[in-house]
Motif scaffolding. Sequence first.
Motif, PDB file in Angstrom:
ATOM      1  N   UNK A 105       0.823  -1.214   0.000  1.00  0.00           N
ATOM      2  CA  UNK A 105       0.000   0.000   0.000  1.00  0.00           C
ATOM      3  C   UNK A 105       0.855   1.261   0.000  1.00  0.00           C
ATOM      4  N   UNK A 106       2.033   1.213   0.638  1.00  0.00           N
ATOM      5  CA  UNK A 106       2.884   2.400   0.698  1.00  0.00           C
ATOM      6  C   UNK A 106       4.134   2.261  -0.168  1.00  0.00           C
TER       7      UNK A 106
ATOM      8  N   UNK B  93      13.300   6.321  -5.194  1.00  0.00           N
ATOM      9  CA  UNK B  93      12.221   7.304  -5.033  1.00  0.00           C
ATOM     10  C   UNK B  93      11.048   6.696  -4.268  1.00  0.00           C
ATOM     11  N   UNK B  94      10.721   5.441  -4.569  1.00  0.00           N
ATOM     12  CA  UNK B  94       9.628   4.774  -3.868  1.00  0.00           C
ATOM     13  C   UNK B  94       9.934   4.581  -2.395  1.00  0.00           C
TER      14      UNK B  94
ATOM     15  N   UNK C 132       8.799   6.007   3.336  1.00  0.00           N
ATOM     16  CA  UNK C 132       9.222   6.485   4.656  1.00  0.00           C
ATOM     17  C   UNK C 132       8.454   7.746   5.035  1.00  0.00           C
ATOM     18  N   UNK C 133       8.236   8.611   4.058  1.00  0.00           N
ATOM     19  CA  UNK C 133       7.468   9.827   4.321  1.00  0.00           C
ATOM     20  C   UNK C 133       6.022   9.507   4.689  1.00  0.00           C
TER      21      UNK C 133
ATOM     22  N   UNK D 113       9.433   1.112  11.322  1.00  0.00           N
ATOM     23  CA  UNK D 113       8.136   0.451  11.088  1.00  0.00           C
ATOM     24  C   UNK D 113       8.081  -0.162   9.696  1.00  0.00           C
ATOM     25  N   UNK D 114       8.584   0.581   8.723  1.00  0.00           N
ATOM     26  CA  UNK D 114       8.617   0.062   7.348  1.00  0.00           C
ATOM     27  C   UNK D 114       9.503  -1.174   7.263  1.00  0.00           C
TER      28      UNK D 114
END
Length: 423
Positions: free
Chosen positions: A142-143, A320-321, A326-327, A334-335
């Motif tokens: 999702x992120x 870039x992803x 992280x942002x 957590x990521x």
Amino acid sequence: MLSLNLLSYTNVTFSKPTSKYPLNASLLDPNLVNRARSHRTTRCQSPVPQIPSSNINHGFTFVSPNFQIPESRSDFGGHPCGFSSRFSSHKLGAAAGTPEEISPDGEIKDPKPSKNLKLAVVFGLWYFQNIVFNIYNKKVLNIFPYPWLLASFQLFTGAIWMLVLWSLKIQPCPKIDKSFIIALLGPALFHTIGHISACVSFSKVAVSFTHVIKSAEPVFTVVFSSFLGDSYPLNVWLSILPIVFGCSLAAITEVSFNFGGLWGAMISNVGFVLRNIYSKKSLQSFKEVNGLNLYGWITIISLFYLFPVAIFVEGSQWIAGYHQAIEAIGQPSTFYLWVIVSGIFYHLYNQSSYEALDDISPLTFSVGNTMKRVVVIIASVLVFRNPVRPLNALGSAIAIFGTFLYSQATAKKPKVEGDEKKN
């Protein structure tokens, strides 16, 4: 034919008859019966008159000229009073209230509650690990919508896991050679296709929708196996009709429908079916390698297949992803945790499934796998709160029920194959 030397005093042993072959007590010598009853714990002796050989049937000793022991019940045990040890253990188990298992040759086996407990634990871990994998896999996608890198990392985690097990001798490392590696190239390639296609599907649609489409795997099994010469009875072909109908109904009513997600799940079915079919043909000579070791080597080879292609497909977008992920999440730890958990539990649930398959029949495994999809679909809907329309839920239920019917329809097929292998 047995030859007996009849003496004036003969050791006679008695075995309590089963209901299948009742003994008529009126045919026995009354004195002999009374002595047997009063001396159950000692060897019984009784004078038996000499009997002409013409009265001996199939070489068996008669207690009296009118009484003979049926040939099928001549398997007396070594109990001092002549009671079969098999019978005694059966009575003891019945008295203890413990269920008995009887093997095809008539031997009574002791119950194995520890085996049933182990199987329950393996099934529980299999379901739990699969749920955890699907949840964290979807959270990462999702992120960080780069399934090629995530799928590669999951294979990398499994490869490291197996290397640790082998190096610590927790799992015995199989002896491999060039022929074994060559035989694995095909199954590993199809495993790679199945894994990356499923991961692509997860990145584009809801977890529940991907699993509904993946429940159509039996359809591809029947179609591809038929092309390769296998034949299936009519009830198997009929069982795939509700799968096709249910998947179609779920697809057209899916809120998060996406053609990329649909095709990813369909290609995943093709990949895993071809992996299973190809494995049967190319790995016949390596039956000494157990399922877990086989899956470990497939994982390692799949990693070498997938990662170079992943760099080519989306490698330029990873940096870039990563910053965007992280942002979005706020904390890098957590990521990292989500990615690691998805990788570890991807391998663990596959490991548990192989361990379960080693202890149960293919039918039980297939039914368990069907129920696993139900549990995963429900869990994913509860966690991600995906909107589910009534027709979508109905289609999903019909498709999964069709998978269950397919499992029942093909229940006899593995047994037949097993008998052919034995013969």
